[in-house]
Design a protein around this motif. Structure first.
Motif, PDB file in Angstrom:
ATOM      1  N   LEU A  77      30.421 -23.329   6.892  1.00 15.78           N
ATOM      2  CA  LEU A  77      31.316 -24.078   5.754  1.00 15.78           C
ATOM      3  C   LEU A  77      30.597 -25.262   5.316  1.00 15.78           C
ATOM      4  O   LEU A  77      30.906 -25.572   4.081  1.00 15.78           O
ATOM      5  CB  LEU A  77      32.521 -24.284   6.625  1.00 15.78           C
ATOM      6  N   SER A  78      29.829 -26.097   6.164  1.00 15.03           N
ATOM      7  CA  SER A  78      29.215 -27.152   5.911  1.00 15.03           C
ATOM      8  C   SER A  78      27.972 -26.672   4.849  1.00 15.03           C
ATOM      9  O   SER A  78      27.702 -27.300   3.776  1.00 15.03           O
ATOM     10  CB  SER A  78      28.471 -27.837   7.006  1.00 15.03           C
ATOM     11  N   ASP A  79      27.284 -25.498   5.049  1.00 17.61           N
ATOM     12  CA  ASP A  79      26.267 -24.859   4.280  1.00 17.61           C
ATOM     13  C   ASP A  79      26.943 -24.674   2.880  1.00 17.61           C
ATOM     14  O   ASP A  79      26.221 -24.937   1.763  1.00 17.61           O
ATOM     15  CB  ASP A  79      25.743 -23.994   4.696  1.00 17.61           C
ATOM     16  N   LEU A  80      27.899 -24.276   2.806  1.00 15.89           N
ATOM     17  CA  LEU A  80      28.722 -23.703   1.616  1.00 15.89           C
ATOM     18  C   LEU A  80      28.880 -24.819   0.652  1.00 15.89           C
ATOM     19  O   LEU A  80      28.534 -24.856  -0.453  1.00 15.89           O
ATOM     20  CB  LEU A  80      30.044 -23.371   1.824  1.00 15.89           C
ATOM     21  N   LEU A  81      29.233 -26.071   1.117  1.00 20.28           N
ATOM     22  CA  LEU A  81      29.275 -27.322   0.425  1.00 20.28           C
ATOM     23  C   LEU A  81      28.059 -27.710  -0.211  1.00 20.28           C
ATOM     24  O   LEU A  81      27.747 -28.015  -1.124  1.00 20.28           O
ATOM     25  CB  LEU A  81      30.147 -28.555   0.875  1.00 20.28           C
ATOM     26  N   THR A  82      27.014 -27.785   0.885  1.00 20.27           N
ATOM     27  CA  THR A  82      25.613 -28.179   0.543  1.00 20.27           C
ATOM     28  C   THR A  82      24.967 -27.222  -0.669  1.00 20.27           C
ATOM     29  O   THR A  82      24.728 -27.613  -1.630  1.00 20.27           O
ATOM     30  CB  THR A  82      24.914 -28.116   1.655  1.00 20.27           C
ATOM     31  N   LYS A  83      25.228 -25.951  -0.414  1.00 20.94           N
ATOM     32  CA  LYS A  83      24.602 -24.831  -1.222  1.00 20.94           C
ATOM     33  C   LYS A  83      25.403 -25.213  -2.720  1.00 20.94           C
ATOM     34  O   LYS A  83      24.353 -25.005  -3.888  1.00 20.94           O
ATOM     35  CB  LYS A  83      24.843 -23.439  -0.971  1.00 20.94           C
TER      36      LYS A  83
END
Length: 294
Positions: A77-83
């Motif tokens: 979920l964190s990576d989703l925002l970062t990406k």
């Protein structure tokens, strides 16, 4: 048991291997899945722990195996925002179904769950939060396990559409006059400085913002009474408000033809709105009160 080659669609016959969506998908065919909507402010999740915990509770309740452990879920979920380079106010919608398999009511064997999540910009509803909204009353005909955030939302959709057609923001649901919640939010009545709301039983969704508002009230010594009220009690309400991840703390100033209190957001609701903003890191220049003291 095989499916024949050609499938009828809204426009033409299409080979089953060329369909734009998986027609043998249990979420599509049975509503056999769960979901979450998580608020994002300035590129950061709000109440992420509450949402992830509820996601896994819902999965356990319907015997669905989520293909990610909790820690990996947090990271994804964190990576989703970062990406997506998310830096503004948004929401994340996540859906998990029991997977794709030939259509049988019983659970398929050795089928992996389907999971997807996406980000969508979502500005705050600041004008409505300042002025308040109108709502309608509507019969609650949903199933008894509304604490599960499942994909079975057709009664909610119909209630929300009825509100939309009558120029209202939300539909307040009731069973024979006893108020449960709204089509997509929890609802609260204020009288004599006390907040009343339906108990967190199986027939309502245990809202993440609801749990936070409960804490706000405890911290500020505002009585938070988990006791169902009735439609006829609305005439005695001094204030009425609803909560959800997308509506935050939203004042309700009119239900059907009944004006609530003085017809404007009341002081207790305003206090909870301010507390919410502080908790979510929205105070100061981003506050809905920066241009008004109402």
């Amino acid at each position: 048991m095989s499916v024949y080659d050609y499938v009828l669609t809204e426009q033409e016959f299409v080979n089953k291997n060329e369909l734009k969506y998986p027609f043998e998908e249990r979420g599509l065919q049975f509503g056999d899945g769960i979901y979450e909507v998580i608020r994002v402010y300035d590129g950061e999740y709000y109440l992420i722990d509450e949402h992830v915990e509820r996601l896994y509770r819902s999965a356990e309740a319907v015997k669905l195996q989520i293909p990610l452990e909790k820690q990996e879920m947090y990271q994804r979920l964190s990576d989703l925002l970062t990406k997506n380079k998310v830096e503004t106010n948004a929401k994340v919608y996540m859906q998990i179904t029991r997977g794709s398999a030939p259509r049988e009511h019983a659970f398929p064997i050795d089928t992996t769950a389907n999971l997807y999540a996406y980000v969508q910009d979502l500005p705050r509803k600041t004008k409505l939060m300042k002025e308040g909204i109108s709502a309608i009353s509507y019969p609650d005909v949903r199933w008894e396990w509304c604490y599960i955030k499942s994909l079975n939302l057709l009664p909610n959709v119909i209630a929300k559409q009825e509100a939309e057609e009558k120029g209202s923001f939300e539909a307040i649901l009731h069973k024979d006059g006893e108020v449960t919640e709204c089509s997509s939010s929890n609802i609260y009545l204020v009288r004599e400085g006390k907040v009343y709301t339906h108990p967190a039983k199986k027939n309502i969704l245990h809202g993440c913002v609801r749990s936070r508002v409960h804490k706000f009230c405890e911290d500020e010594e505002i009585p938070f009474i988990e006791e169902a009220f009735r439609l006829e009690d609305l005439q005695y309400a001094e204030e009425l408000f609803l909560t959800s991840s997308t509506a935050e703390v939203m004042p309700v100033t009119k239900v059907d033809d009944l004006v609530i209190g003085e017809g404007k957001p009341g002081p207790l609701t305003r206090n909870l709105q301010r507390t919410y903003e502080k908790d979510a890191g929205l105070a100061g220049s981003r506050s809905i009160f920066k241009e008004t003291t109402a």
